[in-house]
Motif scaffolding. Sequence first.
Motif, PDB file in Angstrom:
ATOM      1  N   ILE A  19       0.806  -1.298   0.026  1.00 33.04           N
ATOM      2  CA  ILE A  19      -0.104  -0.116   0.030  1.00 33.04           C
ATOM      3  C   ILE A  19       0.740   1.397   0.134  1.00 33.04           C
ATOM      4  N   SER A  20       0.579   1.977  -0.905  1.00 27.75           N
ATOM      5  CA  SER A  20       1.791   3.157  -1.167  1.00 27.75           C
ATOM      6  C   SER A  20       1.045   4.550  -0.876  1.00 27.75           C
ATOM      7  N   SER A  21      -0.210   4.620  -0.705  1.00 28.41           N
ATOM      8  CA  SER A  21      -0.791   5.963  -0.744  1.00 28.41           C
ATOM      9  C   SER A  21      -1.957   6.071   0.439  1.00 28.41           C
ATOM     10  N   LYS A  22      -2.280   7.036   0.949  1.00 26.04           N
ATOM     11  CA  LYS A  22      -3.525   6.980   1.886  1.00 26.04           C
ATOM     12  C   LYS A  22      -4.623   6.624   1.298  1.00 26.04           C
ATOM     13  N   ASP A  23      -4.925   7.126  -0.041  1.00 19.72           N
ATOM     14  CA  ASP A  23      -6.350   6.594  -0.647  1.00 19.72           C
ATOM     15  C   ASP A  23      -6.438   5.400  -0.745  1.00 19.72           C
ATOM     16  N   GLN A  24      -5.301   4.482  -1.058  1.00 17.96           N
ATOM     17  CA  GLN A  24      -5.246   3.157  -1.299  1.00 17.96           C
ATOM     18  C   GLN A  24      -5.602   2.575   0.155  1.00 17.96           C
ATOM     19  N   LEU A  25      -5.199   3.145   1.187  1.00 21.51           N
ATOM     20  CA  LEU A  25      -5.264   2.611   2.577  1.00 21.51           C
ATOM     21  C   LEU A  25      -6.987   2.809   2.897  1.00 21.51           C
ATOM     22  N   LYS A  26      -7.414   3.953   2.523  1.00 21.71           N
ATOM     23  CA  LYS A  26      -8.741   4.296   2.715  1.00 21.71           C
ATOM     24  C   LYS A  26      -9.568   3.000   1.702  1.00 21.71           C
ATOM     25  N   ALA A  27      -9.326   2.798   0.594  1.00 21.31           N
ATOM     26  CA  ALA A  27     -10.049   1.954  -0.025  1.00 21.31           C
ATOM     27  C   ALA A  27     -10.028   0.449   0.477  1.00 21.31           C
ATOM     28  N   VAL A  28      -8.831   0.256   1.119  1.00 24.01           N
ATOM     29  CA  VAL A  28      -9.057  -1.192   2.195  1.00 24.01           C
ATOM     30  C   VAL A  28     -10.070  -1.015   3.507  1.00 24.01           C
ATOM     31  N   LEU A  29      -9.818   0.146   4.025  1.00 24.44           N
ATOM     32  CA  LEU A  29     -10.733   0.369   5.291  1.00 24.44           C
ATOM     33  C   LEU A  29     -12.253   0.491   4.863  1.00 24.44           C
ATOM     34  N   ASP A  30     -12.393   1.085   3.807  1.00 28.92           N
ATOM     35  CA  ASP A  30     -13.911   1.140   3.587  1.00 28.92           C
ATOM     36  C   ASP A  30     -14.481   0.225   2.542  1.00 28.92           C
ATOM     37  N   CYS A  31     -13.841  -0.985   2.391  1.00 25.15           N
ATOM     38  CA  CYS A  31     -14.379  -2.095   1.610  1.00 25.15           C
ATOM     39  C   CYS A  31     -15.517  -2.827   2.486  1.00 25.15           C
ATOM     40  N   PRO A  32     -16.291  -3.455   1.847  1.00 26.16           N
ATOM     41  CA  PRO A  32     -17.662  -3.758   2.248  1.00 26.16           C
ATOM     42  C   PRO A  32     -17.469  -4.788   3.502  1.00 26.16           C
ATOM     43  N   SER A  33     -16.421  -5.743   3.451  1.00 27.29           N
ATOM     44  CA  SER A  33     -16.301  -6.503   4.696  1.00 27.29           C
ATOM     45  C   SER A  33     -15.623  -5.643   6.049  1.00 27.29           C
ATOM     46  N   MET A  34     -15.303  -4.476   5.721  1.00 27.35           N
ATOM     47  CA  MET A  34     -14.654  -3.693   6.918  1.00 27.35           C
ATOM     48  C   MET A  34     -15.661  -2.862   7.420  1.00 27.35           C
ATOM     49  N   THR A  35     -16.974  -2.645   6.799  1.00 23.69           N
ATOM     50  CA  THR A  35     -18.188  -1.749   7.203  1.00 23.69           C
ATOM     51  C   THR A  35     -18.746  -2.559   8.487  1.00 23.69           C
ATOM     52  N   GLU A  36     -19.625  -1.807   9.213  1.00 15.97           N
ATOM     53  CA  GLU A  36     -20.371  -2.114  10.418  1.00 15.97           C
ATOM     54  C   GLU A  36     -20.865  -3.460  10.301  1.00 15.97           C
ATOM     55  N   ASN A  37     -21.384  -3.883   9.206  1.00 13.95           N
ATOM     56  CA  ASN A  37     -22.015  -5.184   8.972  1.00 13.95           C
ATOM     57  C   ASN A  37     -21.591  -6.145   8.129  1.00 13.95           C
ATOM     58  N   GLY A  38     -20.136  -5.760   8.061  1.00 14.18           N
ATOM     59  CA  GLY A  38     -19.070  -6.833   7.604  1.00 14.18           C
ATOM     60  C   GLY A  38     -18.514  -7.950   8.373  1.00 14.18           C
ATOM     61  N   CYS A  39     -17.839  -8.676   7.872  1.00  9.98           N
ATOM     62  CA  CYS A  39     -17.343 -10.031   8.632  1.00  9.98           C
ATOM     63  C   CYS A  39     -16.100  -9.985   8.834  1.00  9.98           C
ATOM     64  N   MET A  40     -15.263  -8.875   8.699  1.00  8.43           N
ATOM     65  CA  MET A  40     -13.725  -8.908   8.742  1.00  8.43           C
ATOM     66  C   MET A  40     -13.242  -9.294  10.143  1.00  8.43           C
ATOM     67  N   TYR A  41     -12.507 -10.205  10.351  1.00 11.65           N
ATOM     68  CA  TYR A  41     -12.058 -10.975  11.584  1.00 11.65           C
ATOM     69  C   TYR A  41     -10.545 -10.842  11.590  1.00 11.65           C
ATOM     70  N   ALA A  42      -9.627 -11.144  10.641  1.00 15.77           N
ATOM     71  CA  ALA A  42      -8.325 -11.179  10.583  1.00 15.77           C
ATOM     72  C   ALA A  42      -7.920  -9.905   9.526  1.00 15.77           C
ATOM     73  N   LEU A  43      -6.993  -9.006   9.840  1.00 16.60           N
ATOM     74  CA  LEU A  43      -6.604  -8.075   8.973  1.00 16.60           C
ATOM     75  C   LEU A  43      -4.988  -7.868   9.082  1.00 16.60           C
ATOM     76  N   ALA A  44      -4.430  -8.023   7.721  1.00 14.35           N
ATOM     77  CA  ALA A  44      -2.746  -7.727   7.865  1.00 14.35           C
ATOM     78  C   ALA A  44      -2.596  -6.580   6.864  1.00 14.35           C
ATOM     79  N   LEU A  45      -2.073  -5.467   7.249  1.00 16.47           N
ATOM     80  CA  LEU A  45      -1.712  -4.509   6.267  1.00 16.47           C
ATOM     81  C   LEU A  45      -0.171  -4.084   6.226  1.00 16.47           C
ATOM     82  N   GLU A  46       0.313  -3.841   4.941  1.00 15.59           N
ATOM     83  CA  GLU A  46       1.947  -3.486   4.942  1.00 15.59           C
ATOM     84  C   GLU A  46       1.789  -2.286   3.880  1.00 15.59           C
TER      85      GLU A  46
END
Length: 354
Positions: free
Chosen positions: A134-161
């Motif tokens: 991940i090389s920019s803040k907008d790329q990071l935002k795209a990850v954090l705003d993906c459907p599985s990361m929203t309030e009703n999403g299922c995200m359990y385990a996350l790794a970011l580099e």
Amino acid sequence: MYKLLRVLDILGITSPDGTLPKEIGNLIHLTYLRIRSTNIRKLPKSIGKLKNLLTLDYWDVFAETEVQVPNVLWKLEKLRHLYLPNEMGGSIEALKLHTLKDLISLWGVGGGDWTRKEMGRLSSTLSKLYVHRISSKDQLKAVLDCPSMTENGCMYALALEWYGFKMKLDALSSKQGLRKLRLIGQAPDTSYNHDQLLFPSNLAKLELYYTKLERPETLSQLGKLVSLKVLKLSKDAYIGTKWCCRKEEFPALEELKLTSLPQLEDWDIEDGAMPCLKKLSIVSCIKLKRMPEGLMFVHGLEKLHIENMPTSFSTRHQKIKEYSDEASSEGEDYHITEHIPEVIIQDYSCASFR
């Protein structure tokens, strides 16, 4: 006969031309395909014929050139677990995965334009995700705003580099569904007030690499996570010189690993801190002066691993035998660790077990 195969595990082989035969597409009953620790750098387009595939594990590749994955994975509509190699490079840009509506694990996708274009289209069923480069803040935002990361999403385990920018630690504070989190990149904490820095409250496992945290108060905030069982601080994750674990901090912690924290000099543990700790590992923390005195109050500690520490540190916890009369002397801090059933000390020249 082979056409009826449902599980194929290709492990540790060397292919003469670094490719997987196109005949793999004939194994239409495959539900599990693992290609690990090989030199296979190119998958054939025929892999798109494996309509029953549930797991494709292509994580570990030994290749001097970029790995090529054809844009056919979108055809594997039953796929639930997909592990891709870090070495994919530019070939990730053409990959479309939004048709995989039952995808649970997606491990090893790269940053760049793909992140901005595809993350928002991925299934909300994702519960395990690793995104690197991940090389920019907008790329990071795209990850954090993906459907599985929203309030009703299922995200359990996350790794970011990430690289090239500094991530704000509180960007993840609202992701309360997270139980496992690995962060690799700079996330300095010097701009936060004590009561502003928050972490996902349900974390059970946290790994930090290169974050360059400076404030002991940040580690105290981690100590308030009542579900945290595993904490790994590695490779300049913390660059402060002092750390004091206060009473009642880290109430559920069972495993602590400190690796390559070259600035840490003084570490204290108050009586009542880390009451559930079972495993402790200290590796390459070269300025650490001594083991915390309060460790003697952690009665449930079962295993202590000391590796690549200065001899002056390691010998404080050893019994040194005098071969002339079979007597032995105890290191200066032996009383701190003598209650631990398994102590492994590996320094630069030898290993000892107690």
